[in-house]
Design a protein around this motif. Sequence first.
Motif, PDB file in Angstrom:
ATOM      1  N   GLY A  70       1.230  -5.520  11.535  1.00 27.98           N
ATOM      2  CA  GLY A  70       1.960  -5.689  12.779  1.00 27.98           C
ATOM      3  C   GLY A  70       1.726  -4.532  13.735  1.00 27.98           C
ATOM      4  N   LEU A  71       2.035  -4.768  14.994  1.00 23.70           N
ATOM      5  CA  LEU A  71       1.831  -3.720  16.003  1.00 23.70           C
ATOM      6  C   LEU A  71       2.648  -2.471  15.686  1.00 23.70           C
ATOM      7  N   ARG A  72       3.832  -2.640  15.094  1.00 24.42           N
ATOM      8  CA  ARG A  72       4.696  -1.494  14.825  1.00 24.42           C
ATOM      9  C   ARG A  72       4.096  -0.550  13.798  1.00 24.42           C
ATOM     10  N   LYS A  73       3.157  -1.033  13.004  1.00 27.69           N
ATOM     11  CA  LYS A  73       2.525  -0.190  11.987  1.00 27.69           C
ATOM     12  C   LYS A  73       1.327   0.584  12.538  1.00 27.69           C
ATOM     13  N   ILE A  74       0.940   0.270  13.769  1.00 28.46           N
ATOM     14  CA  ILE A  74      -0.201   0.960  14.382  1.00 28.46           C
ATOM     15  C   ILE A  74       0.313   2.168  15.157  1.00 28.46           C
ATOM     16  N   LYS A  75      -0.273   3.330  14.922  1.00 25.32           N
ATOM     17  CA  LYS A  75       0.136   4.525  15.642  1.00 25.32           C
ATOM     18  C   LYS A  75      -0.012   4.297  17.147  1.00 25.32           C
ATOM     19  N   PRO A  76       0.947   4.774  17.942  1.00 25.33           N
ATOM     20  CA  PRO A  76       0.910   4.530  19.395  1.00 25.33           C
ATOM     21  C   PRO A  76      -0.414   4.916  20.046  1.00 25.33           C
ATOM     22  N   GLU A  77      -0.982   6.057  19.660  1.00 26.61           N
ATOM     23  CA  GLU A  77      -2.235   6.488  20.279  1.00 26.61           C
ATOM     24  C   GLU A  77      -3.377   5.544  19.923  1.00 26.61           C
ATOM     25  N   ILE A  78      -3.403   5.064  18.676  1.00 29.34           N
ATOM     26  CA  ILE A  78      -4.439   4.105  18.271  1.00 29.34           C
ATOM     27  C   ILE A  78      -4.223   2.774  18.967  1.00 29.34           C
ATOM     28  N   LEU A  79      -2.963   2.366  19.120  1.00 31.80           N
ATOM     29  CA  LEU A  79      -2.681   1.107  19.826  1.00 31.80           C
ATOM     30  C   LEU A  79      -3.155   1.186  21.273  1.00 31.80           C
ATOM     31  N   ASN A  80      -2.980   2.331  21.918  1.00 38.10           N
ATOM     32  CA  ASN A  80      -3.466   2.470  23.292  1.00 38.10           C
ATOM     33  C   ASN A  80      -4.981   2.440  23.366  1.00 38.10           C
ATOM     34  N   ILE A  81      -5.648   2.978  22.353  1.00 41.80           N
ATOM     35  CA  ILE A  81      -7.117   2.875  22.309  1.00 41.80           C
ATOM     36  C   ILE A  81      -7.528   1.409  22.188  1.00 41.80           C
ATOM     37  N   LEU A  82      -6.824   0.663  21.344  1.00 41.57           N
ATOM     38  CA  LEU A  82      -7.115  -0.769  21.198  1.00 41.57           C
ATOM     39  C   LEU A  82      -6.834  -1.516  22.494  1.00 41.57           C
ATOM     40  N   ARG A  83      -5.746  -1.167  23.156  1.00 46.68           N
ATOM     41  CA  ARG A  83      -5.424  -1.818  24.429  1.00 46.68           C
ATOM     42  C   ARG A  83      -6.530  -1.587  25.455  1.00 46.68           C
ATOM     43  N   LEU A  84      -6.998  -0.355  25.546  1.00 48.22           N
ATOM     44  CA  LEU A  84      -8.081  -0.059  26.489  1.00 48.22           C
ATOM     45  C   LEU A  84      -9.337  -0.843  26.139  1.00 48.22           C
ATOM     46  N   GLY A  85      -9.654  -0.929  24.858  1.00 51.60           N
ATOM     47  CA  GLY A  85     -10.843  -1.672  24.445  1.00 51.60           C
ATOM     48  C   GLY A  85     -10.728  -3.153  24.734  1.00 51.60           C
ATOM     49  N   VAL A  86      -9.594  -3.753  24.380  1.00 51.44           N
ATOM     50  CA  VAL A  86      -9.381  -5.185  24.619  1.00 51.44           C
ATOM     51  C   VAL A  86      -9.399  -5.486  26.114  1.00 51.44           C
ATOM     52  N   PHE A  87      -8.781  -4.626  26.906  1.00 53.14           N
ATOM     53  CA  PHE A  87      -8.780  -4.854  28.354  1.00 53.14           C
ATOM     54  C   PHE A  87     -10.208  -4.872  28.898  1.00 53.14           C
ATOM     55  N   GLN A  88     -11.035  -3.941  28.455  1.00 57.37           N
ATOM     56  CA  GLN A  88     -12.416  -3.901  28.941  1.00 57.37           C
ATOM     57  C   GLN A  88     -13.204  -5.131  28.490  1.00 57.37           C
ATOM     58  N   VAL A  89     -12.963  -5.577  27.256  1.00 47.51           N
ATOM     59  CA  VAL A  89     -13.696  -6.736  26.736  1.00 47.51           C
ATOM     60  C   VAL A  89     -13.361  -8.007  27.509  1.00 47.51           C
ATOM     61  N   PHE A  90     -12.075  -8.237  27.780  1.00 43.90           N
ATOM     62  CA  PHE A  90     -11.664  -9.524  28.331  1.00 43.90           C
ATOM     63  C   PHE A  90     -11.381  -9.524  29.830  1.00 43.90           C
ATOM     64  N   TYR A  91     -11.192  -8.358  30.427  1.00 49.53           N
ATOM     65  CA  TYR A  91     -10.774  -8.335  31.828  1.00 49.53           C
ATOM     66  C   TYR A  91     -11.738  -7.609  32.771  1.00 49.53           C
ATOM     67  N   MET A  92     -12.744  -6.926  32.237  1.00 47.92           N
ATOM     68  CA  MET A  92     -13.662  -6.182  33.095  1.00 47.92           C
ATOM     69  C   MET A  92     -15.079  -6.724  32.916  1.00 47.92           C
ATOM     70  N   ASP A  93     -15.563  -7.442  33.929  1.00 50.01           N
ATOM     71  CA  ASP A  93     -16.852  -8.108  33.835  1.00 50.01           C
ATOM     72  C   ASP A  93     -18.033  -7.144  33.837  1.00 50.01           C
ATOM     73  N   ARG A  94     -17.876  -5.992  34.461  1.00 49.36           N
ATOM     74  CA  ARG A  94     -19.015  -5.086  34.647  1.00 49.36           C
ATOM     75  C   ARG A  94     -19.246  -4.143  33.473  1.00 49.36           C
ATOM     76  N   ILE A  95     -18.350  -4.146  32.500  1.00 57.79           N
ATOM     77  CA  ILE A  95     -18.513  -3.275  31.335  1.00 57.79           C
ATOM     78  C   ILE A  95     -18.944  -4.125  30.140  1.00 57.79           C
ATOM     79  N   PRO A  96     -20.120  -3.865  29.568  1.00 54.55           N
ATOM     80  CA  PRO A  96     -20.551  -4.633  28.395  1.00 54.55           C
ATOM     81  C   PRO A  96     -19.566  -4.469  27.245  1.00 54.55           C
ATOM     82  N   ALA A  97     -19.349  -5.539  26.507  1.00 52.34           N
ATOM     83  CA  ALA A  97     -18.401  -5.487  25.389  1.00 52.34           C
ATOM     84  C   ALA A  97     -18.808  -4.426  24.376  1.00 52.34           C
ATOM     85  N   SER A  98     -20.104  -4.281  24.153  1.00 51.45           N
ATOM     86  CA  SER A  98     -20.563  -3.279  23.186  1.00 51.45           C
ATOM     87  C   SER A  98     -20.179  -1.874  23.614  1.00 51.45           C
TER      88      SER A  98
END
Length: 277
Positions: A70-98
């Motif tokens: 669950g999200l509550r088991k993920i450290k806040p700093e790691i969750l924010n890293i995941l949020r930044l990654g997911v946002f770039q993958v699905f919401y930013m067309d100019r940044i390659p997913a890789s």
Amino acid sequence: MSFDPRKTALRILNRLDSGDRTLDALMDELHASSGSSDKRDRALMQALVYGVLRHRSRIDGIVSRFSKSGLRKIKPEILNILRLGVFQVFYMDRIPASAAVNTAVEMAKSVSAPWTVRFVNAILRRAAAGPMPTAAGPAEEASIPEWLHARWVHRFGKEATGDVCRAVNDIPPITLRTNTLKTGREDLLSALSGHASEIAPTLHSPEGLSLHSPAAAVFDMPGYMEGRFQVQDEAAQLIGHILSPAPGETILDACAGLGGKTGHTAQLMKNKGALYA
């Protein structure tokens, strides 16, 4: 040290989680300390911060579908890293997913153990493989809290609630309030013409100007340092006119934040009278 937009965005998101500063204060602090950093890097940083905050409920839903814990088991700093990654993958067309995956993994390496780095890599690679998971419901789809979405549906109905959700998530124009003690709106409009792709008077506030796609940061525009205008949403500008303060009155602003409406009140009083905030 060079300006890294992703690491800077992560620091801001982490600071927001700690609750010790507002986003406006953190952005002002960043502007004062970042000096001559590349404008494109700063624009990317702002897009990441505001994008993650605007879509966080939807992003968290995506992370939860790719994670066995669950999200509550993920450290806040790691969750924010995941949020930044997911946002770039699905919401930013100019940044390659890789690139989004690799930079997130590198950030995780600097703050956590190897097994956590593998966890970040696995989550983001699943996201990069696509497609975007289906939202659990309309509230998550719109990144609106469930309780608030239910309240709006009860008050406005489903169709109107959909319109409200879309409006909430739209990126608004930058709106300025003319300091009429120092200049007029038409004069300010003339002075700022050419500094944005589109600039026009607001429909309701008599002091407002709306800017689209500014060519530079607001604080670099002519007149800002001289106090000829302030950034303030049009709705906030209308509060002062509803109050309708007059010169010589005594006013108590019992709910002052950063002082935007307080300053507008003083402006409408023509700096004459007593104003407590």
